[in-house]
Design an enzyme around this catalytic site. Sequence first.
Site, short mmCIF file in Angstrom:
data_model
loop_
_atom_site.label_atom_id
_atom_site.label_comp_id
_atom_site.label_asym_id
_atom_site.label_seq_id
_atom_site.Cartn_x
_atom_site.Cartn_y
_atom_site.Cartn_z
N SER A 63 0.74 -1.33 -0.10
CA SER A 63 -0.16 0.02 0.12
C SER A 63 0.78 1.20 -0.04
O SER A 63 1.77 1.48 -1.03
CB SER A 63 -0.73 0.00 1.39
N ASP B 18 -5.54 -3.69 -2.32
CA ASP B 18 -4.62 -3.40 -1.12
C ASP B 18 -3.99 -4.62 -0.62
O ASP B 18 -4.68 -5.64 -0.40
CB ASP B 18 -5.21 -2.68 -0.32
#
Length: 729
Positions: A61, A208
Site C-alpha cells: 500500500s 490493497d
Amino acid sequence: MKRLVLLTLLVVAQTVCAQTASRPKIGVVLSGGGARGLAHIGVLRVLEELQVPVDLIVGTSMGAVVGGAYAAGRSVDELEALVKRADWNAILTDRPARDRLSIRRREDDERLPSRIEFGFDLQRGAMLPGGAAGNGQLEATLSSLLPAAMAEAPLRKLPIPFRAVATDLLSGAMLDQADTPLFLALRASMAVPGVFAPLRVNGRPLVDGGLVRNLPVDIARHLGADIIIAVNVGTPLLEDREISSAVTVANQMLQILTEQNVQRSLRELQPQDIVIDPDLHGMGFMDFSRADEAMATGRRAALAAGARLAALAATVDHAAIQVRRLAPPESELPTLPLAELTISGTHRLNAAALLAELALPPGTPVSRADLSRAVEQLDGTGDLDRIELRFQDRDGQRDVELRVTEAPWASSRVRLGLELYSNFADASSYSLVGMHVANWLNPWGAELRSVARIGSARGLNTEFYQPLGPGSRWFASAKLSHAAGASDLFDQGQRALRLSSSLTSAQLELGHRIAGLGDMRFGIGRLRADDEVVLPVIPGGSRRTQTYGQQYVELHTDTLDSLAFPSRGQWTTARIEWLHPRGESSVINASLLGLTAFRLGEWAGQLYGEFAHAERGQARSLGGYLRLSGTPDRSLVGENMLLARVVMARRIGEMPVGLGGAVRVGFSLETGAVGEGAGLKLANLPRSGWQQAVSGFLSVDTRFGPFYLALGATRRGETAAYLLLGPSW
C-alpha cells in the site's frame, strides 16, 4: 593515464565486491498505513544519513508507493517535496475538480448540488462506483512520484530489487507482482477497498495488499535478505469508545484482519532484524494534512534505533547502490508534431466523438502539458473509470494512445438530494430532489436529463440534448417542464396574500458550446401560467390562466471550483426573452447575474451582482438570506431589481473523507433595491430605496450539498436566523 584510471576502477570494484560478499544483505520492509505511511520517508532519510546500504525493498500500500518510488530512483528530498506539493483533498475526492468537469456535468451540479449518486438500470438495478475516491487524481499523483523512464519497468528490473504486495480480489491470494509494471503494481497495492476502485491486471481485479500481508517480511526473506529492517506504521485497533457506528465496526473488522497478518509477520523476525515502530498516536489513515508530522515522526523513530542501524553501515556499498539507484535529472518531454492520436477500449462511447472533443488533429504540436490536458478532459466527462496514456516518439513525430476503461455505472446515473430552508420565523420549505441522466443514447452523444422535485416546491423537467455531429459544439435541445408551489406576495413590506401557482412549458433550442466555459442558446417555446389566491379565501374563486409564446437568448458560463463556496472561477447568466401573451401586446423580461470567486491568503471571497427586469409579473424579489439578509423573504418586489454583495469566508476545518469538504466561517455585505418603470431602460433602474444588510455564517460542504447556518440583519430593519441545505445563491 588510462591504465591508472582502469586500475583505480578495478580496485574500487574489487573492494565493493569484497565488502558485499563479507556483509549481510539488507532488506527494508515498509508496511501499509495510509497517511501514516508517509513516515517511511523519514526512515529512509536516516538510513541514507547513516550510510546503511539497502539491497532490496518490499512494501504494501503506501509502503509500496514510497518504497517503489525510492527503488526506481527518486531521492528522499524529491519524495518529501512531492508529498508536500500533492493536493491530498483532490486525490481523495470522488471525481475531478469541478472546474475540470465537462460543461454538462457542471450543469448537473447547478440543478442538484448533492453528491449522492449511483448508477441504475432495470436489468442490473443499483450500481455504485468501485470506490469512494476517483481514480484520475490518484493515478496522476502516482505518475508524478515515479521517474518517467521507470513507470513501465517490471518490478524485478528496477535498480534496487523491489516487490509491491497486492491481493487478488477473486481468490484472496497474495501477489508480489514481480513482472507487473511499476505504475500498475503501485496502483494495485494501494487500492484500499471502499476507497479506491480495484485495478484489473491480466484480467484479475487486484486490491490493497494489506488484506493478506501488511508487513511482508516473508517476501523479503525469500528475496535473500539476511537482515530485515521492518517499519510498521499500520493503524492500531479502535478502542471500545470509538466503535460507535456501522462504519466504525466495518473499519475495525478490516483492521483486525490486517493486524492479525502483521502480528504473524512480526513473529517471523529473527534476532538480527530491526523493527521501527513510529509513534503516530492520534494520526488516522486519512490524515494527509499531517504529512510533515508523519515524516518527522518516522525520522525520530529511526534515530531511536540509530545504534543498531549504524552497525549496518557500509560506506562504499551504500555509495555504489546510490549511484545505481538515483535517476538522472529528467529532461522536459519535447514538443513534437502529433502523428496519430487513438482512443482504445471504448464500447458504449464513440471513440470518434471523443477524438473530435479533444481537438488534436495530426500535425498539432503536443507537449506533456497538452497530453495531460487531454487526459483531464476525458476524465471530466464522468464516463470513464481509467485513462492510460501511452506515447511513442519516432522520426520527429509522436504517436499517442489513450487506453480507456468505461465506468459501468455511468451510462444511467441517479442523483438524490434534499433541500431545506428556514428563517426560524414564517418562511420554511423543504424539497426532495431526484435527477436521472442517461447519456450516449446514440453515437453522437445524445443525453436525456430529468429532474423531479416534491415537497414545498413540486415539479418535473426533462431535457433531450443532441449534439449535431460526433464531438460537435453545436447542439439541439428539447425541454418539457412543470413547476408548482405557493408563495407570499407583499404590499409595502407587508404580507398581503398567499398565491398558489404553476408554470408548464415546452421549448426547443439551438445552442453552441463555448469550450471550457459554457454555452449560448437560442430558443422558442410555449408557456402556460396558472395562479390562484388561496389566502385570503375569495368567494367564487380567483383562478387565472394565461398562455404565452416565447423567444429567448441565453448565455451561460461556469468555471467555478465549487458550488458550496466558490474560491476560484466565474459564473454568469445573461438572458433576454420576449413573451407574447395571448390577446395582449408583447413584453420583455431580462436578467443578468454574475459571480467572481477569489482567494486572499486563508480567505476565500465572492463578488456577486444581479439585475432583473420584468414587464410581465415581478422581477426576482429581494429579502431572505444573501438577498438583504434579515429582510422578510421575497418582501421587496418590483419591475426592476438590483443586488450586489461581497462574501468572505475562512476555512476552519474539513469534513471526513467521503462525507464532504471544507468547513468555513464568514460574513457577507449586501446592498440592493427594487423599483418600477416600464421598458428596459437605464433610466428605470432603481435610484432610491437602497438597503444594506450583513450576515455571519457557518458553512459546511456536505455530500447532500452546501449547508449554511447564518444570522443576518438589514440596516435599520429586521434580523433573522437562517438554516439552509442546498443552493445559497
